[in-house]
Design an enzyme around this catalytic site. Structure first.
Site, PDB file in Angstrom:
ATOM      1  N   ASP A  68     -20.711  37.001 -27.188  1.00 62.29           N
ATOM      2  CA  ASP A  68     -21.903  37.687 -27.664  1.00 62.29           C
ATOM      3  C   ASP A  68     -21.933  39.055 -27.207  1.00 62.29           C
ATOM      4  O   ASP A  68     -21.688  39.020 -25.841  1.00 62.29           O
ATOM      5  CB  ASP A  68     -23.049  36.947 -27.202  1.00 62.29           C
ATOM      6  CG  ASP A  68     -24.317  36.873 -28.194  1.00 62.29           C
ATOM      7  OD1 ASP A  68     -24.308  38.039 -28.844  1.00 62.29           O
ATOM      8  OD2 ASP A  68     -25.035  35.951 -28.296  1.00 62.29           O
ATOM      9  N   HIS A  81     -23.140  47.045 -30.841  1.00 67.54           N
ATOM     10  CA  HIS A  81     -24.173  45.902 -30.540  1.00 67.54           C
ATOM     11  C   HIS A  81     -23.186  44.631 -29.918  1.00 67.54           C
ATOM     12  O   HIS A  81     -23.601  43.671 -29.329  1.00 67.54           O
ATOM     13  CB  HIS A  81     -25.224  45.736 -31.297  1.00 67.54           C
ATOM     14  CG  HIS A  81     -26.174  46.602 -31.390  1.00 67.54           C
ATOM     15  ND1 HIS A  81     -27.402  46.644 -30.673  1.00 67.54           N
ATOM     16  CD2 HIS A  81     -26.117  47.879 -32.097  1.00 67.54           C
ATOM     17  CE1 HIS A  81     -28.193  47.795 -31.108  1.00 67.54           C
ATOM     18  NE2 HIS A  81     -27.297  48.608 -31.698  1.00 67.54           N
TER      19      HIS A  81
HETATM   20  C1  GDG Z   1     -26.825  41.534 -31.919  1.00 68.06           C
HETATM   21  C2  GDG Z   1     -25.558  41.153 -30.994  1.00 68.06           C
HETATM   22  C3  GDG Z   1     -27.025  42.030 -29.023  1.00 68.06           C
HETATM   23  C4  GDG Z   1     -33.724  34.589 -33.193  1.00 68.06           C
HETATM   24  N1  GDG Z   1     -34.238  33.558 -33.989  1.00 68.06           N
HETATM   25  C5  GDG Z   1     -35.625  33.950 -34.384  1.00 68.06           C
HETATM   26  C6  GDG Z   1     -36.053  35.249 -33.889  1.00 68.06           C
HETATM   27  N2  GDG Z   1     -34.736  35.665 -33.034  1.00 68.06           N
HETATM   28  C7  GDG Z   1     -34.526  36.838 -32.345  1.00 68.06           C
HETATM   29  C8  GDG Z   1     -34.440  36.585 -31.078  1.00 68.06           C
HETATM   30  C9  GDG Z   1     -33.801  37.922 -30.670  1.00 68.06           C
HETATM   31  C10 GDG Z   1     -33.025  38.278 -31.762  1.00 68.06           C
HETATM   32  O1  GDG Z   1     -33.465  37.613 -32.658  1.00 68.06           O
HETATM   33  C11 GDG Z   1     -31.592  38.091 -31.523  1.00 68.06           C
HETATM   34  O2  GDG Z   1     -31.059  39.073 -30.635  1.00 68.06           O
HETATM   35  P1  GDG Z   1     -29.505  38.397 -30.099  1.00 68.06           P
HETATM   36  O3  GDG Z   1     -29.100  39.605 -29.118  1.00 68.06           O
HETATM   37  O4  GDG Z   1     -29.898  37.119 -29.237  1.00 68.06           O
HETATM   38  O5  GDG Z   1     -28.596  38.144 -31.004  1.00 68.06           O
HETATM   39  P2  GDG Z   1     -28.149  39.127 -32.418  1.00 68.06           P
HETATM   40  O6  GDG Z   1     -28.789  38.878 -33.640  1.00 68.06           O
HETATM   41  O7  GDG Z   1     -26.411  38.586 -32.649  1.00 68.06           O
HETATM   42  O8  GDG Z   1     -27.928  40.280 -32.039  1.00 68.06           O
HETATM   43  C12 GDG Z   1     -26.190  40.543 -29.714  1.00 68.06           C
HETATM   44  C13 GDG Z   1     -27.882  42.334 -29.895  1.00 68.06           C
HETATM   45  O9  GDG Z   1     -27.453  42.738 -31.372  1.00 68.06           O
HETATM   46  C14 GDG Z   1     -28.817  43.564 -29.499  1.00 68.06           C
HETATM   47  O10 GDG Z   1     -27.898  44.583 -29.256  1.00 68.06           O
HETATM   48  O11 GDG Z   1     -27.688  41.400 -28.012  1.00 68.06           O
HETATM   49  O12 GDG Z   1     -25.154  40.460 -28.652  1.00 68.06           O
HETATM   50  O13 GDG Z   1     -24.900  39.947 -31.654  1.00 68.06           O
HETATM   51  O14 GDG Z   1     -34.601  39.043 -30.408  1.00 68.06           O
HETATM   52  O15 GDG Z   1     -35.608  36.558 -30.496  1.00 68.06           O
HETATM   53  N3  GDG Z   1     -36.895  35.853 -33.900  1.00 68.06           N
HETATM   54  C15 GDG Z   1     -38.135  35.228 -34.620  1.00 68.06           C
HETATM   55  N4  GDG Z   1     -37.867  34.023 -35.047  1.00 68.06           N
HETATM   56  C16 GDG Z   1     -36.657  33.114 -35.066  1.00 68.06           C
HETATM   57  O16 GDG Z   1     -36.537  32.116 -35.567  1.00 68.06           O
HETATM   58  N5  GDG Z   1     -39.124  35.913 -34.868  1.00 68.06           N
END
Ligand code: GDG
Length: 476
Positions: free
Chosen positions: A364, A158
């Protein structure tokens, strides 16, 4: 049909609140429900279990078997906090300066992977197809192979895969690479991650490649690129509809002020301090926005037991205070820094209400927030996405305003452009991005990955030259 077995560090055990599940959990559950399957992983609890206690909690719901377990304090500290999150995570995000390598943590990382493989073994059936997720489990296939497992085993990373200059600095880089070659299919978020992995391999060993099929260390495997997506329709559904009363009142208060939103786990890879400085540059370089713009940063604490995460939290508190002290007035607070977790449905409504989504990670794998922000917009009056070129999502969301997060003046200029962008341009950019999100959604991601994994012949079915069943080379 083969049963699908998903293994990830953490598993999302259903608690009846479907709306709170994140995109990835929804995608995995969807895949498991379709084929029937098992999800195996840590339940997030730390308890006093010994290394050999194989206490598992196994239950079934909606055609999915959930098999979960706790970790003891030592394993949590060394496998999870130390090696996974203070060695692999920073290195794979190009932050060698934050790597804290200790030989003991590497040993425990391998031992926990071995222990998990041993625990999974009795639950496996001969024709199960295994899909392993993320950087905590790089050695998992190698451990299963040592136990004689011949099933198809796929891996999806990821996070980014670093270039050889970074990767080779990890003391066990050779061992890690050789272990990865025990997977049948290695999936990456972007072509540059896949290429970086192959470059690391060819630096270290003789590798033969024919298209996406490779042989290295005497092992055969396939590589592919599968950018992870979201569920745009479900996000749209969460984002629209009536606002909770407090938010409706807030919207009224805001009047014509422009709203910038940023939201992510509080993580140094996400570029938060640089972003605060870019916002300061906006107020400095474009003073006409002062008093008429507001930046809200939502950043729930993540991995709070790791020192680097505590440091960044303090840094942000200081910066937010400094910027508000310098530019704020009695009637206007320029920056809201909320070190809190928001309920998912509410978050999507906030995304829809705001004019600019500011997503500027320094590195990222993909970045789902960027995709969610776009999917949450009102098609008749969409907000503008300002996106870092170092997020995997920048390869797909090319109609965002793409910026270099290290260049605060460039980010400030993009924010100014976003704040003043005419409606027709906003709609046109939104439509372009929505077309990509609909096409490459989370269902497309898992279907293309699993199609490729299932197309690989199971090892026990591979015929040798003499027509006899042959096994492919395994680790000694
Ligand atoms: C890893 C990789 C890759 C965030 N704050 C809150 C909240 N979130 C949710 C977001 C999103 C998820 O968390 C974060 O996903 P991301 O992709 O932005 O980032 P990582 O956590 O670092 O994820 C990344 C991912 O895996 C998938 O393959 O894209 O590059 O690092 O869904 O909305 N959700 C809630 N409250 C928050 O305050 N409910």
């Amino acid at each position: 049909m083969n049963r699908l077995v998903v293994v990830s560090n953490r598993i999302a055990i259903p608690n009846g609140t479907k709306a709170s599940a994140g995109g990835l959990a929804v995608g995995i559950m969807d895949a498991l429900k379709t084929t029937g399957g098992m999800w195996f992983g840590w339940n997030g609890e730390i308890n006093e279990i010994g290394e050999d206690d194989e206490e598992m909690n196994v239950f079934e719901q909606d055609n999915i078997t959930y098999a979960s377990f706790g970790l003891n304090q030592n394993d949590y500290d060394l496998y999870y906090l130390q090696f996974s999150n203070a060695v692999i995570w920073p290195a794979f995000h190009y932050r060698l300066d934050l790597v804290n390598f200790q030989r003991e943590a590497w040993d425990v990382y391998c031992r926990v992977n071995r222990m998990l493989a041993r625990r999974l073994l009795p639950l496996l059936k001969a024709d199960d197809v295994l899909w392993i997720h993320d950087y905590h489990l790089l050695p998992f296939a190698a451990e299963l192979r040592k136990l004689g497992v011949q099933n198809r085993i796929g891996f999806f990373l990821h996070i980014p895969f670093p270039t050889p200059e970074i990767f080779n600095a990890l003391p066990p880089h050779k061992e890690l690479l050789e272990m990865l070659c025990d997977y049948d299919l290695l999936g990456f978020q972007t072509e540059s991650d896949r290429t970086a992995f192959l470059e690391c391999l060819s630096f270290l060993t003789l590798m033969q490649s024919k298209g996406k099929k490779h042989t290295a260390f005497g092992k055969h495997f396939i590589t592919g690129v599968y950018p992870i997506g979201i569920e745009p329709d479900s996000i749209k559904e969460m984002a629209e509809g009536p606002l909770p009363p407090k938010m409706a009142a807030m919207k009224k208060d805001l009047g014509d002020a422009k709203n910038i939103i940023a939201c992510e786990r509080l993580d140094y890879s996400k570029g938060l301090p640089e972003r605060f400085l870019a916002y300061e540059a906006l107020l400095e370089n474009y003073p006409e926005h002062r008093g008429k713009i507001r930046f809200s940063q939502i950043a729930p604490t993540s991995r709070g037991d790791v020192q680097a995460y505590q440091d960044i939290r303090h840094q942000l508190e200081t910066e937010a205070g400094r910027i508000n002290g310098k530019y704020g007035t009695l009637g206007w607070t320029p920056l809201y820094y909320l070190n809190q977790h928001f309920e998912r449905r509410l978050l999507m409504k906030i995304f829809r209400l705001t004019d600019i989504g500011l997503v500027t990670p320094l590195r990222d794998g993909m970045n789902l927030v960027a995709k969610e922000y776009v999917a949450a917009q009102d098609p008749r009056d969409p907000g503008v996405l300002v996106l870092s070129r170092f997020a995997g999502a920048a390869n797909e969301l090319t109609s965002a305003l793409i910026v270099n997060p290290y260049d605060r003046d460039e980010v400030a200029a993009a924010l100014n452009q976003a704040a003043t962008m005419p409606l027709n341009e906003r709609i046109s950019r939104y439509k372009d991005m929505m077309a990509v999100l609909q096409k490459n959604d989370i269902t497309h991601w898992r279907k293309t990955y699993l199609k490729d994994l299932l197309a690989i012949p199971a090892r026990s079915q591979v015929l040798g030259e003499a027509g006899k069943v042959a096994t492919l080379p395994r680790l000694a």
